[in-house]
Scaffold this active site. Structure first.
Site, short mmCIF file in Angstrom:
data_model
loop_
_atom_site.label_atom_id
_atom_site.label_comp_id
_atom_site.label_asym_id
_atom_site.label_seq_id
_atom_site.Cartn_x
_atom_site.Cartn_y
_atom_site.Cartn_z
N GLU A 120 0.91 -1.06 0.06
CA GLU A 120 -0.08 -0.02 -0.02
C GLU A 120 1.02 1.27 0.07
OE1 GLU A 120 -3.20 0.27 -0.16
OE2 GLU A 120 -3.73 -1.83 0.30
N CYS A 164 -2.54 9.20 2.24
CA CYS A 164 -2.09 8.63 0.81
C CYS A 164 -3.25 9.02 -0.03
CB CYS A 164 -2.03 7.17 0.91
SG CYS A 164 -3.60 6.20 1.72
N GLU A 178 -6.83 -3.80 0.76
CA GLU A 178 -7.21 -4.31 2.11
C GLU A 178 -8.79 -3.65 2.32
OE1 GLU A 178 -4.44 -1.71 4.22
OE2 GLU A 178 -2.89 -3.53 4.04
P1 NAP Z 1 8.02 5.45 4.82
O1 NAP Z 1 9.32 6.53 5.01
O2 NAP Z 1 7.81 4.62 3.79
O3 NAP Z 1 7.97 4.88 6.15
C1 NAP Z 1 6.84 3.81 6.27
C2 NAP Z 1 7.37 2.52 7.34
O4 NAP Z 1 8.54 2.22 6.63
C3 NAP Z 1 7.98 3.31 8.56
O5 NAP Z 1 7.48 2.36 9.46
C4 NAP Z 1 9.49 3.26 8.47
O6 NAP Z 1 9.95 3.21 9.66
C5 NAP Z 1 9.69 2.18 7.56
N1 NAP Z 1 10.87 2.30 6.92
C6 NAP Z 1 11.47 3.38 6.29
N2 NAP Z 1 12.56 3.16 5.81
C7 NAP Z 1 12.76 1.74 5.71
C8 NAP Z 1 13.65 0.98 5.44
N3 NAP Z 1 14.79 1.28 4.77
N4 NAP Z 1 13.56 -0.55 5.53
C9 NAP Z 1 12.48 -0.77 6.28
N5 NAP Z 1 11.45 -0.13 6.94
C10 NAP Z 1 11.58 1.20 6.46
O7 NAP Z 1 6.48 6.34 4.67
P2 NAP Z 1 6.19 7.61 5.81
O8 NAP Z 1 6.53 8.70 5.44
O9 NAP Z 1 6.09 6.84 7.15
O10 NAP Z 1 4.44 7.01 5.39
C11 NAP Z 1 3.97 8.00 4.36
C12 NAP Z 1 3.91 7.14 3.13
O11 NAP Z 1 2.83 5.97 3.39
C13 NAP Z 1 3.26 8.09 2.06
O12 NAP Z 1 4.03 8.04 0.78
C14 NAP Z 1 1.71 7.59 1.89
O13 NAP Z 1 1.05 7.80 0.65
C15 NAP Z 1 2.02 5.99 2.20
N6 NAP Z 1 0.76 5.70 2.72
C16 NAP Z 1 0.02 4.69 1.93
C17 NAP Z 1 -1.22 4.19 2.22
C18 NAP Z 1 -1.75 3.32 1.34
O14 NAP Z 1 -2.92 2.71 1.85
N7 NAP Z 1 -1.66 3.07 0.10
C19 NAP Z 1 -1.70 4.36 3.70
C20 NAP Z 1 -0.92 5.38 4.28
C21 NAP Z 1 0.18 5.77 4.19
P3 NAP Z 1 10.33 4.54 10.33
O15 NAP Z 1 9.14 5.49 10.47
O16 NAP Z 1 10.58 3.88 11.95
O17 NAP Z 1 11.66 5.17 9.99
#
Ligand code: NAP
Length: 486
Positions: free
Chosen positions: A257, A291, A465
């Protein structure tokens, strides 16, 4: 905000929950309130040994959980749902404190997430197989649907509860066991859900939460461990691509997602008040950090000025502030990096010709609060058109024809959600067929529903989902051919 005012202080936990136990370690990290940047407390880092244990215990627990009768699994899930609802006020307080969203939205998220548990507690009873026609006498052909096994997941900070429950509910209903690593920015909501899972009688090892501030090595284990059958991620497309490639080493099933760049289209025949309401709902919820937020607002030139004027009135009524303050509609952005990114996108848009209708700057409410903003004259050449804004900024693009706007709307690598406002039913059908997005809201700005398939196409991900599609993602299809039947 501190946690001392909760009715149920047992919900505040500060370490990983593995095999039914809280696991401390020598090293901790702080969790901050984005409204004032003050520490809410600290949480123990999961150790490599504890992480290994979480997978081994989830693996060991899976057989017994899978073999429970569906009524037993369903009743336990239902108890979890009841407990979440009974604790909804405290769960909302925890969420507002660590994530910043207004209390009303936090309560909404708690109930929304819980509804997935309620829904899948019922859907567990409809995991049916098939009995097929055969091509030879003396044969019988069956199709079984079996749980995939151990599921690991990583979730983001923007919906600290619901993003976990949208995965855990179908996984557990299907007979899988589950491990989640929540964002380091919002671990408390996840740990509170773990506490309630134990109170609900979910057996040790079935639902686990591992917390840590260094996501990369934890993600490495969750995506490559041979005892893990499936990995489910919600987060950015950039990180999702990396995790997807890690999953390839052991050919795990995956659900992704990922990010979005939702078009919102108001046609010349739209009911303007309905369109403005839709824009407010889809753009400014969670301070624009969802998102499915409308990211590009395409408005037909015939209604452009009136739409902008009506939207401006509504946007200027929004109250920016700490989430617990009465009447707050827009909370802080999650961290300094997030607000700096919004500032940069707005600045670049203005430098290259966008007009400020309202906002465009930090709010006096505090360091991480951004003013609800409207920009017009946005063009496809601007970064703000092509990036996920993740802030309370409505960027408006004027258009002239349906053909042109469909082309522009599809001009993105993302394909999560889209919105259109029109009274023309023929056009509605053309849009359903031509917009390249996993979801489409017609005259509606908020779509999510536990019975419906939430998910994207293109680089917004794979899998769904919600609804019957959501449980399929946690089931394998097994064919059994029985021969020599007399
Ligand atoms: P993110 O930077 O990709 O982080 C998401 C999760 O991944 C966090 O738990 C983060 O941990 C972890 N993470 C980051 N780098 C990682 C790595 N190299 N290896 C393993 N895990 C890693 O995204 P975000 O900024 O938190 O969330 C916003 C994004 O989520 C947006 O792009 C949004 O569109 C998307 N989103 C999508 C949906 C959907 O249903 N499609 C729903 C909600 C959000 P830490 O935070 O602990 O660093």
């Amino acid at each position: 905000m501190s946690f001392s005012s909760l009715s149920n202080p047992e919900l505040i936990k500060n370490s990983s929950f593995i095999n039914g136990e809280w696991q401390q370690s020598q090293s901790n990290f702080d969790v901050f309130n984005p409204a004032d940047q003050k520490s809410l407390g600290y949480v123990s880092e999961v150790t490599p040994e504890q992480l290994e244990k979480s997978i081994n215990s989830a693996h060991a627990a899976q057989k017994e959980w899978r073999d429970k009768t569906v009524d037993e699994r369903s009743a336990i899930l239902r108890k979890w749902y009841d407990l979440i609802l009974a604790n909804q006020n405290d769960l909302a307080s925890i969420m507002t404190a660590e994530q910043g969203k207004p209390r009303k939205e936090a309560l909404g998220e708690v109930v929304y997430g819980a509804k997935y548990i309620e829904w899948y507690a019922e859907e567990a009873k409809r995991i049916n197989g098939d009995y097929l026609p055969v091509n030879q006498n003396g044969r019988r052909a069956l199709v079984l649907r079996r749980p995939v096994g151990v599921v690991t997941s990583i979730t983001p900070w923007n919906f600290p509860g619901a993003m976990i429950l949208r995965k855990a509910a179908p996984a557990l209903a299907a007979g899988c066991t589950f491990i989640v690593k929540p964002s380091e920015l919002t671990p408390y909501s996840a740990l509170a859900l773990a506490q309630l899972s134990a109170e609900a009688g979910i057996p040790a090892g079935v639902f686990n939460v591992v917390v840590g501030s260094n996501a990369q090595p934890i993600g490495e284990v969750l995506t490559t461990h041979p005892k893990v059958s499936k990995f489910s991620f919600t987060g950015s497309t950039q990180v999702g691509k990396k995790l997807l490639s890690q999953c390839a080493s052991t050919v795990k099933k995956t659900s992704m997602e990922l990010g979005g760049n939702a078009p919102f289209i108001a046609f010349e025949d739209a009911d303007l008040d309905v369109a403005v309401k839709g824009a407010m709902g889809s753009k400014f919820r969670n301070a624009g950090q969802t998102c499915v937020c409308a990211n590009r607002l395409f408005v037909h030139r015939d209604i452009h000025d009136e739409f902008v004027a009506k939207l401006k009135t509504k946007v200027e009524e929004l109250k920016v502030g700490e989430g617990n303050q009465e009447g707050t509609n827009v909370g802080p952005l999650i961290d300094e990096k997030a607000i700096a990114k919004v500032e940069q996108l707005v600045a670049q848009a203005i430098e290259t010709g966008a007009q400020i209708i309202t906002g465009a700057g930090r709010s006096e409410a505090g360091q991480q609060f951004y003013l609800p903003t409207i920009l017009t004259d946005v063009t496809p050449e601007m970064d703000i058109f092509n990036s996920e804004i993740f802030g309370p900024v409505a960027s408006i693009i004027s258009f002239e024809s349906e053909e042109e706007v469909i082309k522009l709307a599809n001009q993105t690598e993302y394909g999560l959600c889209s919105y259109a406002f029109t009274q023309n039913m023929n056009r509605v059908f053309r849009l359903t067929e031509q917009l390249e997005f996993g979801m489409l809201g017609i005259n509606e700005g908020v779509l999510s529903n536990p019975a419906a398939p939430f998910g994207g196409v293109k680089e917004s991900g794979m899998g769904r989902e919600g609804g019957r599609w959501g449980i399929d993602d946690y089931l394998e299809t097994k064919y059994v051919c029985i021969g020599d039947v007399k």
